[in-house]
Design an enzyme around this catalytic site. Sequence first.
Site, mmCIF file in Angstrom:
data_model
loop_
_atom_site.group_PDB
_atom_site.id
_atom_site.type_symbol
_atom_site.label_atom_id
_atom_site.label_comp_id
_atom_site.label_asym_id
_atom_site.label_seq_id
_atom_site.Cartn_x
_atom_site.Cartn_y
_atom_site.Cartn_z
ATOM 1 N N HIS A 212 -11.532 0.900 -5.346
ATOM 2 C CA HIS A 212 -12.268 2.049 -4.470
ATOM 3 C C HIS A 212 -13.115 2.814 -5.677
ATOM 4 O O HIS A 212 -13.543 3.556 -6.127
ATOM 5 C CB HIS A 212 -11.775 3.391 -3.362
ATOM 6 C CG HIS A 212 -11.116 1.833 -2.444
ATOM 7 N ND1 HIS A 212 -11.899 1.318 -1.131
ATOM 8 C CD2 HIS A 212 -9.686 1.876 -2.205
ATOM 9 C CE1 HIS A 212 -11.477 1.106 -0.068
ATOM 10 N NE2 HIS A 212 -9.795 1.289 -0.780
HETATM 11 C C1 BDR Z 1 -9.774 5.774 -0.308
HETATM 12 O O1 BDR Z 1 -8.227 6.009 0.576
HETATM 13 C C2 BDR Z 1 -7.587 5.731 -0.432
HETATM 14 O O2 BDR Z 1 -5.833 5.061 0.083
HETATM 15 C C3 BDR Z 1 -7.855 5.142 -1.464
HETATM 16 O O3 BDR Z 1 -6.988 5.887 -2.903
HETATM 17 C C4 BDR Z 1 -9.003 5.320 -2.560
HETATM 18 O O4 BDR Z 1 -9.484 6.738 -2.604
HETATM 19 C C5 BDR Z 1 -9.997 4.221 -0.038
HETATM 20 O O5 BDR Z 1 -10.120 4.852 1.948
#
Ligand code: BDR
Length: 308
Positions: A238
């Site tokens: 992500h």
């Molecule tokens: C986002 O949520 C967090 O768990 C990750 O770091 C990312 O920023 C993904 O949904």
Amino acid sequence: MIEVIIDCDPGVDDAIALMVALSSTALDLKAITTVAGNVPLALTQANARKLCTLMGREDVPVYAGCPRPLVRSPITAEAIHGITGLEGATLPEPTVPLQAQHGVAYLMDALTQSPRPITLATLGPLTNLAAAVVQCPDILTHVTEVVMMGGGIAQGNVTPVAEFNLYADPHAARVVFEAGVPITLISLDVTHQVLTTPDRLARIRALGNPVSTIAADLLTYYGNRDREILGLPGAPLHDPCVIAYLLQPNLFSGYSAQVTVETDSPLTLGQTVVNRRTLPPHCPPVNVIDQVDADGVYALILQHLASP
Ligand code: BDR
Ligand code: CA
């Protein structure tokens, strides 16, 4: 050089994003601000300092921002990132001190005092930026753009419709989306196209240096959790997509739309609502990314992890 402040909640994928950003000569990384998110603030700030230590970047100051969301009760994501937030690898103890100033105060000072506009890369819940905007709306004239990992248009990852960063502080997200600042949104629709397949993970591990080995260990743990809990075939990168977008925007494409966040409904709290119809003139459109060259993103990450 792109002048940038990274606001984050490390977190495994934040950690990979920071490894790339901290090894990039194209970014002038002014500071890292941290927020409560994947794990509590005491861990996210310590994890950011560990990563600066690992990368030999004692020059990058780390600030702790807000320890909880604006309105809702706190949530965390230890189930995915482990109890420390960086489970699966042992990082060096931090030699980088935590700055005394609050992260929100730093954001307000740094932005208003900068002679040039600064890009904000947000990798976690938007509490720090919202708190800064509410106290000092003028900071927005000093922001080039907010490049944000958040939201999910086709689906969520905490609820059927809500993604973690927006669900963790939907009210903060609403403040930011309504602030009138240019935003590029990198949602789950994009990051679920950027999965760490066994072959990509093997190529990271094969680099064989201390940083790439830690990255591979973290991604192994995180990938297993994503597989077990979310049923994904590999770990989605992500937050590294935000840094990849800064470094190589040609790897991404999208469309303009109005974006709002649900803050009232218990059923759809934190949902990203995208309006692609005619835009009301008072709402600046968001650059909603929906396509990514995933192989290009991994090539960029490999290149940075190869010579950290
Ligand atoms: C986002 O949520 C967090 O768990 C990750 O770091 C990312 O920023 C993904 O949904
Ligand atoms: Ca994050």
